[in-house]
Design an enzyme around this catalytic site. Structure first.
Site: not given
Length: 478
Positions: A120, A150, A224-226, A282
Site C-alpha cells: 500500500h 500487502d 509513515g512507519n508502514s 488443496g
C-alpha cells in the site's frame, strides 16, 4: 464464523501436546521470575539500544512514491446547478493531471539493493524513490507486489557497492514478551526508533490482508512507519510494520507486523523466479468451535475441521479426508483457517512437511508441497456486445487462479476477474471474484461457452451470480 452442521462419522482426536501440572519449588519460581533490581553499577545504568540502532538504522530507508492521476475539471461544471444533474464526477470538462504522493518506509534485506516494503506504500506508483539515512537517493525498480500479504519488493542499482542490510530471524522463534524495536519514518519527520515488546503472536482477526497472521507489538507505530523494520535486540528482522489499531490515526500501542518468515518467502519468490510461488493445500475447512469439539470428543476447541478436499491435490495425496481435524503443521499449532493458510504459504516448495491430523486417531501424514495447478487454462476474455455482462473479464476457474485471487473456496466454472468502469457489468454490480453460475438456466462450462451464450439475442436474461456463499438471481430485460 458461520458453522455448517453436518453429519460426521464418529471421530476421536488425541491431542499431541500435554499440559504438565504440579507444584513448582520456590527455588524454581525464583529462577523463572527473578526479582527486579535497581541498577547498581555505571555499566548497568548506561545500558542502551544504541549499538543495535547503529547497525540496523542505515538499512531502514524512506520511500517516496509518486503517481499521476488524470482528472477533468471545468469552472462551468463546478457550478452547483450542473453538479445537481451530473454529480461530482462529471465526464465533461478539461482533462488535468494531478500528482499524488505517498510516504512510507522500507528495509534493505540484501546487500545488492533488494528492499521490502508494504504494497500500500507504492500501490499504482509511477515513480518510487528510496532515500537512505545518509541522504543518498535512488530510483527504485518494482520487482513485484503481493496484494495477498500487502508486501512489495524493490531493487535499487548499487553499482557494485554493498549496502547495509538487515538479516532475517525465524519469526517462529519469537515469543510474547520479547523486546523489540520499531524503526521507520512516522509522519515524515525523519527516521525514528521506538521500543516495546511482542504483545501477541499469530493474530489472525486483524483483517488487513488475505493471509491474516501478524505479530502484535506495543512499540509505537504511526503513519509513515508502514514498511519499516521490527527487529529484536540482536538487530535481526522479525517483521515488517504494517498497520495499527487506532481511532485517531496515532499510536495506541496496538501495532501489527508481517512475520519475517512470510516476508522471506515473498522476497525469495520475486528475486528468484519473478513471482510468488506458494504451497497449495488443496483442502478447506472451518475453525473447531466449542460445539464441534464437544461433538467430536475433543478436550478443547483446537484445529481446523476439513469440510472438502480437492481431488488429486496435495491433501488428497496425503490421505487427508473430510472430517479430519488438522492440529499442527511441522510442529506448529493450527487454531483456525487463517493460521493454516499461513503455515501452508510459508512451506518451502519441493519439501515434505509432517502433519498431525485427526481422523479415527491422531496420526502423522506426509504432505507433498507443490504449487496450485492452472487446470483448466484460464482463457481470459472480456465480454462485449449489447448484453448485461458486457465489460466483464472472465476466466476459467482453477486452483491457481483461486489462489491468485485470494479465494479460499471455489467451484469449477467461470469467474469474473475484472470489471470495466461504467460498463453494463459494472452497473449490474459485478465484482472480481464473482462466479457466473448460470445464464438462462444453462451453466457455462468455460469462458468460450459463456461468450457464445451472451452473444445470442434474448428477450430476457436470467443470470445467477455466486459471491462467496451467497447467490444472486438477476432478471434483466433484453
Amino acid at each position: 464464523m458461520r458453522i455448517r452442521l453436518r453429519s460426521w462419522p464418529a471421530l476421536v482426536v488425541v491431542a499431541v501436546s500435554l499440559l504438565l501440572t504440579g507444584c513448582v519449588s520456590a527455588a524454581a519460581q525464583q529462577q523463572i521470575a527473578p526479582q527486579s533490581q535497581v541498577p547498581e553499577t555505571r555499566q548497568q545504568i548506561q545500558l542502551s539500544f544504541a549499538p543495535v540502532v547503529r547497525v540496523v538504522a542505515p538499512a531502514v530507508v524512506n520511500i517516496y512514491s509518486r503517481r499521476v492521476v488524470q482528472t477533468r475539471t471545468s469552472p462551468l461544471f463546478s457550478d452547483p446547478f450542473f453538479q445537481r444533474f451530473f454529480g461530482q464526477n462529471s465526464p465533461f470538462g478539461m482533462p488535468r493531471q494531478r500528482i499524488e504522493n505517498s510516504l512510507g518506509s522500507g528495509v534493505v534485506v540484501s546487500p545488492d539493493g533488494v528492499i521490502v516494503t508494504n504494497n500500500h506504500v507504492i500501490a499504482d506508483a509511477d515513480e518510487v524513490t528510496v532515500v537512505f539515512a545518509d541522504r543518498r537517493e535512488f530510483e527504485a525498480r518494482i520487482l513485484g507486489v503481493d496484494e495477498h500479504t500487502d508486501l512489495a519488493v524493490l531493487q535499487v542499482k548499487t553499482d557494485g557497492e554493498r549496502l547495509p542490510f538487515v538479516q532475517f530471524r525465524d519469526s517462529d522463534t519469537v515469543e510474547v514478551g520479547d523486546l523489540v524495536l520499531a524503526i521507520g519514518n512516522p509522519f515524515g519527520v525523519g527516521q525514528t526508533v521506538t521500543s516495546g515488546i511482542v504483545s501477541a503472536l499469530a493474530q489472525t482477526r486483524v483483517g488487513i490482508s488475505d493471509l491474516n497472521f501478524f505479530i502484535q507489538t506495543d512499540a509505537a507505530i504511526n503513519p509513515g512507519n508502514s514498511g519499516g523494520a521490527l527487529v529484536d535486540t540482536d538487530g535481526r528482522l522479525i517483521g515488517i510494520n504494517t498497520a495499527i489499531y487506532s481511532n485517531s490515526g496515532g499510536s495506541l500501542g496496538i501495532g501489527f507486523a508481517i512475520p519475517s518468515n512470510m516476508v522471506r518467502s515473498v522476497v525469495a519468490g520475486f528475486t528468484s523466479v519473478g513471482k510468488v510461488e506458494r504451497a497449495w493445500f488443496g483442502a478447506w475447512g472451518q475453525q473447531v468451535s466449542s460445539d464441534i469439539a464437544n461433538a467430536l470428543g475433543l478436550r478443547r476447541p483446537a484445529g481446523v475441521l476439513i469440510e472438502s478436499v480437492y481431488a488429486d491435490g496435495p491433501a488428497d495425496d496425503a490421505g487427508i479426508e473430510v472430517g479430519d481435524v488438522i492440529l499442527d503443521v511441522g510442529g506448529r499449532p493450527v487454531d483456525d483457517p487463517q493460521s493454516l493458510n499461513y503455515r501452508i504459504a510459508t512451506l518451502p516448495l519441493g519439501d515434505t512437511s509432517m502433519w498431525t491430523s485427526g481422523a479415527a486417531a491422531t496420526r502423522k501424514v506426509s504432505l507433498p508441497v507443490r504449487t496450485a495447478p492452472e487446470d483448466p487454462p484460464r482463457a481470459a476474455v472480456e465480454l462485449t456486445g449489447s448484453q448485461p455482462l458486457a465489460g466483464a473479464t472472465v476466466a476459467n476457474m482453477s486452483p491457481a487462479l483461486a489462489d491468485e485471487m485470494g479465494l479460499e473456496r471455489f467451484q469449477p466454472g467461470v469467474v469474473v476477474t475484472a470489471v470495466r468502469p461504467a460498463s453494463p457489468a459494472a452497473r449490474m454490480g459485478l465484482q472480481p471474484g464473482d462466479q457466473v453460475i448460470s445464464v438462462n438456466d444453462q451453466e457455462p462450462a468455460s469462458t468460450d461457452a459463456l461468450r457464445r451464450q451472451m452473444g445470442r439475442r434474448s428477450a430476457q436474461w436470467r443470470i445467477v451470480i455466486g459471491r462467496g456463499e451467497q447467490r444472486f438471481n438477476l432478471v434483466i430485460g433484453g
